[in-house]
Design a protein around this motif. Structure first.
Motif, PDB file in Angstrom:
ATOM      1  N   UNK A  56       0.804  -1.187  -0.055  1.00  0.00           N
ATOM      2  CA  UNK A  56       0.039   0.012   0.001  1.00  0.00           C
ATOM      3  C   UNK A  56       0.880   1.215   0.080  1.00  0.00           C
ATOM      4  N   UNK A  57       1.902   1.181   0.876  1.00  0.00           N
ATOM      5  CA  UNK A  57       2.862   2.437   0.975  1.00  0.00           C
ATOM      6  C   UNK A  57       3.455   2.622  -0.386  1.00  0.00           C
ATOM      7  N   UNK A  58       4.083   1.476  -1.260  1.00  0.00           N
ATOM      8  CA  UNK A  58       4.317   1.668  -2.610  1.00  0.00           C
ATOM      9  C   UNK A  58       3.531   2.325  -3.519  1.00  0.00           C
ATOM     10  N   UNK A  59       2.161   1.821  -3.298  1.00  0.00           N
ATOM     11  CA  UNK A  59       1.055   2.535  -4.336  1.00  0.00           C
ATOM     12  C   UNK A  59       0.940   3.797  -3.998  1.00  0.00           C
ATOM     13  N   UNK A  79      -1.888  11.127  -0.610  1.00  0.00           N
ATOM     14  CA  UNK A  79      -2.352   9.762  -0.771  1.00  0.00           C
ATOM     15  C   UNK A  79      -1.378   8.861  -0.012  1.00  0.00           C
ATOM     16  N   UNK A  80      -0.035   9.580   0.504  1.00  0.00           N
ATOM     17  CA  UNK A  80       0.592   8.861   1.555  1.00  0.00           C
ATOM     18  C   UNK A  80       0.054   8.873   2.755  1.00  0.00           C
ATOM     19  N   UNK A  81      -0.824  10.034   3.108  1.00  0.00           N
ATOM     20  CA  UNK A  81      -1.537   9.829   4.407  1.00  0.00           C
ATOM     21  C   UNK A  81      -2.418   8.784   4.223  1.00  0.00           C
ATOM     22  N   UNK A  82      -3.405   8.442   3.277  1.00  0.00           N
ATOM     23  CA  UNK A  82      -4.450   7.431   3.352  1.00  0.00           C
ATOM     24  C   UNK A  82      -3.599   6.084   3.430  1.00  0.00           C
ATOM     25  N   UNK A  83      -2.470   6.004   2.683  1.00  0.00           N
ATOM     26  CA  UNK A  83      -1.656   4.673   2.940  1.00  0.00           C
ATOM     27  C   UNK A  83      -1.195   4.562   4.492  1.00  0.00           C
ATOM     28  N   UNK A  84      -0.976   5.427   4.968  1.00  0.00           N
ATOM     29  CA  UNK A  84      -0.546   5.374   6.590  1.00  0.00           C
ATOM     30  C   UNK A  84      -1.834   5.074   7.204  1.00  0.00           C
ATOM     31  N   UNK A 143       8.628  11.413   5.462  1.00  0.00           N
ATOM     32  CA  UNK A 143       7.247  10.817   4.926  1.00  0.00           C
ATOM     33  C   UNK A 143       6.511  10.230   5.990  1.00  0.00           C
ATOM     34  N   UNK A 144       5.010  10.576   6.164  1.00  0.00           N
ATOM     35  CA  UNK A 144       4.282   9.655   7.095  1.00  0.00           C
ATOM     36  C   UNK A 144       4.172   8.274   6.502  1.00  0.00           C
ATOM     37  N   UNK A 145       3.990   8.295   5.174  1.00  0.00           N
ATOM     38  CA  UNK A 145       3.779   7.033   4.690  1.00  0.00           C
ATOM     39  C   UNK A 145       5.005   6.117   4.825  1.00  0.00           C
ATOM     40  N   UNK A 146       6.202   6.633   4.510  1.00  0.00           N
ATOM     41  CA  UNK A 146       7.196   5.931   4.755  1.00  0.00           C
ATOM     42  C   UNK A 146       7.724   5.470   6.423  1.00  0.00           C
ATOM     43  N   UNK A 147       7.192   6.592   7.130  1.00  0.00           N
ATOM     44  CA  UNK A 147       7.286   6.286   8.650  1.00  0.00           C
ATOM     45  C   UNK A 147       6.441   5.081   9.039  1.00  0.00           C
ATOM     46  N   UNK A 148       5.377   5.111   8.463  1.00  0.00           N
ATOM     47  CA  UNK A 148       4.389   4.065   8.657  1.00  0.00           C
ATOM     48  C   UNK A 148       5.083   2.494   8.332  1.00  0.00           C
ATOM     49  N   UNK A 149       5.697   2.456   6.848  1.00  0.00           N
ATOM     50  CA  UNK A 149       6.348   1.242   6.786  1.00  0.00           C
ATOM     51  C   UNK A 149       7.547   0.891   7.581  1.00  0.00           C
TER      52      UNK A 149
END
Length: 300
Positions: A56-59, A79-84, A143-149
């Motif tokens: 999801x983070x990649x997408x 979109x990064x936020x929705x991934x997180x 990145x919040x998305x990368x932090x989630x990953x």
């Protein structure tokens, strides 16, 4: 680093991390089946959620790299936020299922675990997760998305350590319940990380000021700029983590307009926010005092 280069680097890191997690997931699932370890199965389930989260983070990273349009004027970085958000929800679901399974095993007392295979597989997972963690760490702060990953993989690392400890306890003492207890510990570690991640998501989606942004200090900096009389209608929010946006109405001295110094003042204000507060996108409406008074009357 440009946004395009940053997104490309993030994609490459995610692709490698996805490969590592996918391989370890298969190994842990087989190891859990061979050893009968619930904690290893819990860690494999956690890794399954992490694999889903990484995909999801990649997408989200791919979508976030798309340029702005007339409809999406800020681009697609949110979109990064929705991934997180999806990552955080997955973590909550995994924690619930692991807890139910562990409690059920403790109550029933059914536990026959082969500690040898359990220890070997957990050690493999530890090494692989550590490598993936180092890979994702450079992007986690931007990145919040990368932090989630990153948090997903960090949780896997702790899970592997917990399984190793449980395997050693069973091997040395024969205390089979250590496996279920380790599962509960893994679940307990998942929940706070999910809460922190979801808190950051809510902060962005509710358009609250970023946690590390002092709005009062920004206002003081603006008021300290030569020619500025007052500032009002201040708004600070974030498109995604690390991308704050700022708008304000700034009341200036009449001489600024008469001398044609508005362009210079705007440069000073935007430069101040960029240099001192890392605000990449700022918008100022410069107003004479009489216009500000007129706005006050309209807002009454």
């Amino acid at each position: 680093m440009s946004h395009d280069h940053g997104h490309s680097a993030n994609r490459n890191r995610l692709l490698i991390a996805i490969g590592i997690v996918a391989v370890v997931l298969v190994v842990e699932a087989l190891g859990a089946w061979l050893s009968g370890s619930l904690s290893l199965l819990a860690d494999a389930g956690h890794m399954l959620s992490d694999l889903t989260g990484l995909v999801v983070a990649l997408m989200a990273t791919i979508v976030a790299a798309r340029p702005a349009t007339d409809r999406q004027t800020f681009g697609f970085r949110r979109a990064e936020v929705f991934g997180a958000l999806i990552n955080g929800l997955i973590l909550v679901v995994v924690a619930v299922f692991v807890t139910i399974g562990a409690i059920g095993r403790l109550v029933s007392g059914e536990a026959e675990v082969q500690s040898g295979p359990m220890l070997v597989v957990a050690a493999i997972g530890l090494v692989a997760n550590f490598g993936a963690l180092l890979l994702l760490r450079p992007s986690a702060g931007h990145s919040i998305n990368m932090r989630g990953a990153y948090l997903e993989v960090f949780g896997d690392l702790i899970g592997s350590v917990t399984v190793i400890v449980a395997a050693v306890v069973i091997m040395v003492t024969g205390f089979q319940a250590a496996d279920a207890i380790a599962s509960l510990l893994i679940a307990a570690f998942i929940v706070p990380r999910a809460v922190l991640l979801l808190r950051d998501v809510v902060r962005v989606l509710s358009e609250a000021a970023p946690a590390d942004t002092d709005v009062a200090e920004i206002r003081d900096h603006i008021l300290g700029t030569a020619g500025v009389v007052a500032v009002h209608d201040v708004h600070v929010w974030a498109i995604t983590s690390g991308a704050p946006v700022f708008t304000a109405h700034v009341v200036v001295e009449p001489g600024v307009f008469r001398s044609g110094g508005t362009g210079k003042l705007l440069d000073e204000l935007s430069g101040c926010l960029s240099a001192h507060f890392d605000v990449e996108h700022s918008t100022f409406q410069l107003e004479p005092a009489e216009h500000a008074a007129h706005e006050d009357e309209l807002h009454r």
